[in-house]
Design an enzyme around this catalytic site. Structure first.
Site, PDB file in Angstrom:
ATOM      1  N   ASP A  91       0.854  -1.188   0.000  1.00  0.00           N
ATOM      2  CA  ASP A  91       0.000   0.000   0.000  1.00  0.00           C
ATOM      3  C   ASP A  91       0.897   1.249   0.000  1.00  0.00           C
ATOM      4  OD1 ASP A  91      -2.414   1.386   0.191  1.00  0.00           O
ATOM      5  OD2 ASP A  91      -2.425   1.334   2.394  1.00  0.00           O
ATOM      6  N   HIS A  92       0.660   2.164  -0.921  1.00  0.00           N
ATOM      7  CA  HIS A  92       1.387   3.449  -0.973  1.00  0.00           C
ATOM      8  C   HIS A  92       2.909   3.307  -1.011  1.00  0.00           C
ATOM      9  CE1 HIS A  92      -2.159   5.952  -0.587  1.00  0.00           C
ATOM     10  NE2 HIS A  92      -2.598   5.139   0.353  1.00  0.00           N
TER      11      HIS A  92
HETATM   12  P1  13P Z   1      -9.078   4.716   5.350  1.00  0.00           P
HETATM   13  O1  13P Z   1      -8.202   5.584   6.213  1.00  0.00           O
HETATM   14  O2  13P Z   1     -10.310   5.439   4.923  1.00  0.00           O
HETATM   15  O3  13P Z   1      -9.375   3.409   5.978  1.00  0.00           O
HETATM   16  O4  13P Z   1      -8.266   4.419   3.992  1.00  0.00           O
HETATM   17  C1  13P Z   1      -7.266   3.421   3.968  1.00  0.00           C
HETATM   18  C2  13P Z   1      -6.461   3.463   2.719  1.00  0.00           C
HETATM   19  O5  13P Z   1      -6.781   4.109   1.740  1.00  0.00           O
HETATM   20  C3  13P Z   1      -5.243   2.647   2.698  1.00  0.00           C
HETATM   21  O6  13P Z   1      -4.513   2.850   1.535  1.00  0.00           O
HETATM   22  O1  G3H Z   2      -3.269   4.946   3.607  1.00  0.00           O
HETATM   23  C1  G3H Z   2      -2.831   4.714   4.732  1.00  0.00           C
HETATM   24  C2  G3H Z   2      -3.170   3.449   5.403  1.00  0.00           C
HETATM   25  O2  G3H Z   2      -4.254   3.635   6.283  1.00  0.00           O
HETATM   26  C3  G3H Z   2      -1.968   2.913   6.117  1.00  0.00           C
HETATM   27  O3  G3H Z   2      -1.693   3.640   7.257  1.00  0.00           O
HETATM   28  O4  G3H Z   2       0.710   4.186   6.954  1.00  0.00           O
HETATM   29  O5  G3H Z   2      -0.380   4.357   9.206  1.00  0.00           O
HETATM   30  O6  G3H Z   2       0.066   2.117   8.157  1.00  0.00           O
HETATM   31  P1  G3H Z   2      -0.227   3.564   7.926  1.00  0.00           P
HETATM   32 ZN    ZN Z   3      -4.582   4.816   0.743  1.00  0.00          ZN
END
Ligand code: 13P
Ligand code: G3H
Ligand code: ZN
Length: 311
Positions: A82-83
């Site tokens: 993620d990201h």
């Molecule tokens: P929320 O903070 O709305 O749960 O989004 C999570 C997210 O987009 C993780 O990439």
């Molecule tokens: O987009 C962000 C997600 O909620 C992940 O959050 O970077 O705090 O793990 P985090």
């Molecule tokens: Zn996100």
């Protein structure tokens, strides 16, 4: 079943008018709660890991937890970064066994975003891994980076065909008004999403899977529970579930949910500790916490995403 990429899942989701839940994982109870819910509902699943999760739990522990989830089910499960902020973290996850990575070049200008995303796509595809890119920028907090509302901007539909063609990405995250975290809309205002942008993007990219970040609904009963048991959360407003249901019937094939899991888990732990002040065995409060994650994910799968029975 071994890990799968999202290719098949997204194809079926697009055609079937539903979305797959992408849930953030940080520890064993979260992985178990999510996986048990998906198993009960026979739903395809994306488990996703942020840089913060890797820092907290370590890559190897997370990989092993997801391997355990695979051994425990017959579900199609994708493991997604993620990201991803740069090429190096994406490469490290490709090399380290993930089946999908996100390169988040959304804070770069268009040309730099394309160059970075293309580099990740070339590496990932050569290793059988799929890639999610992002155009447009969501407000909110992700991995310690706080994007203020004035810096956030909607996706420009005029850019999407060029971005997808030149990068070769497999899916695209777009900004239509959702944001990360629990505080998405100002109290007293009516939450709104730019469905017109989503429609225009899907018209320009027929059949192409779109991703929605920042899609927690922040159910008020959980905020109330947190505050009832000693918490102090200000008014928190998430994305109304009917909007997510609508997005899932459109081109949105992946819906990201993290904050709602955090909220469910924290509410359960606060309630348990308040009701059992003598408890000090972590299993005593992590059991209801895991149950709360499971219930929240079942609710998302059945009532919001529409992916129950689609594994
Ligand atoms: P929320 O903070 O709305 O749960 O989004 C999570 C997210 O987009 C993780 O990439
Ligand atoms: O987009 C962000 C997600 O909620 C992940 O959050 O970077 O705090 O793990 P985090
Ligand atoms: Zn996100």
């Amino acid at each position: 079943m071994p890990l799968v990429t999202t290719t098949e899942m997204f194809k079926k989701a697009y055609e079937g008018g539903y979305a797959i839940g992408a849930f953030n994982v940080n520890n064993m109870e979260i992985v178990q709660g999510i996986t048990e819910a998906a198993k009960e509902e026979n739903a395809p699943l994306i488990l996703q890991v942020s840089a913060g999760a890797r820092k907290y739990a370590k890559h190897v522990y997370l990989i092993k937890l997801v391997e355990a989830a695979l051994a425990d089910t017959d579900l199609p499960i994708a493991l997604h970064l993620d990201h991803g902020a740069d090429f190096e973290i994406c490469k490290s996850c490709v090399d380290g066994g993930f089946s999908s990575v996100m390169i988040d070049g959304s804070h770069h200008d268009f040309e730099d975003n394309i160059a970075l995303t293309k580099k990740v796509v070339e590496y990932a595809h050569a290793h059988g891994v799929v890639v999610e890119g992002e155009l447009g920028q969501l407000a909110g907090i992700e991995d310690d980076v706080n994007v203020s509302e004035d810096k956030a901007h909607y996706t420009d539909p005029a850019q999407v065909e060029e971005f997808v063609t030149r990068t070769g990405v497999d899916s695209l995250a777009i900004a239509i008004g959702t944001s990360h975290g629990a505080y998405k809309f100002k109290p007293g205002t009516k939450p709104q999403l730019r469905f017109d942008i989503l429609e225009e993007v899907s018209r320009r990219l027929p059949g192409f899977p779109i991703v929605l970040h920042g899609a927690s609904s922040v159910p008020q009963e959980f905020v109330k529970l947190v505050n009832q048991y000693g918490g102090n959360m200000p008014d928190a407003i998430g994305v109304p579930e009917e909007m997510l249901r609508k997005a899932a019937t459109m081109a949105v094939c992946k819906i990201n949910i993290d904050s709602d899991l955090r909220l469910a888990m924290t509410a359960a732990i606060r309630q348990h500790m308040a009701e059992h002040p003598d408890h000090f065995d972590p299993r005593q409060y992590l059991t209801p916490a895991r149950d709360a994650i499971r219930a929240m994910v079942r609710h998302k799968i059945v009532d919001v995403l529409g992916c129950a029975g689609k594994a």
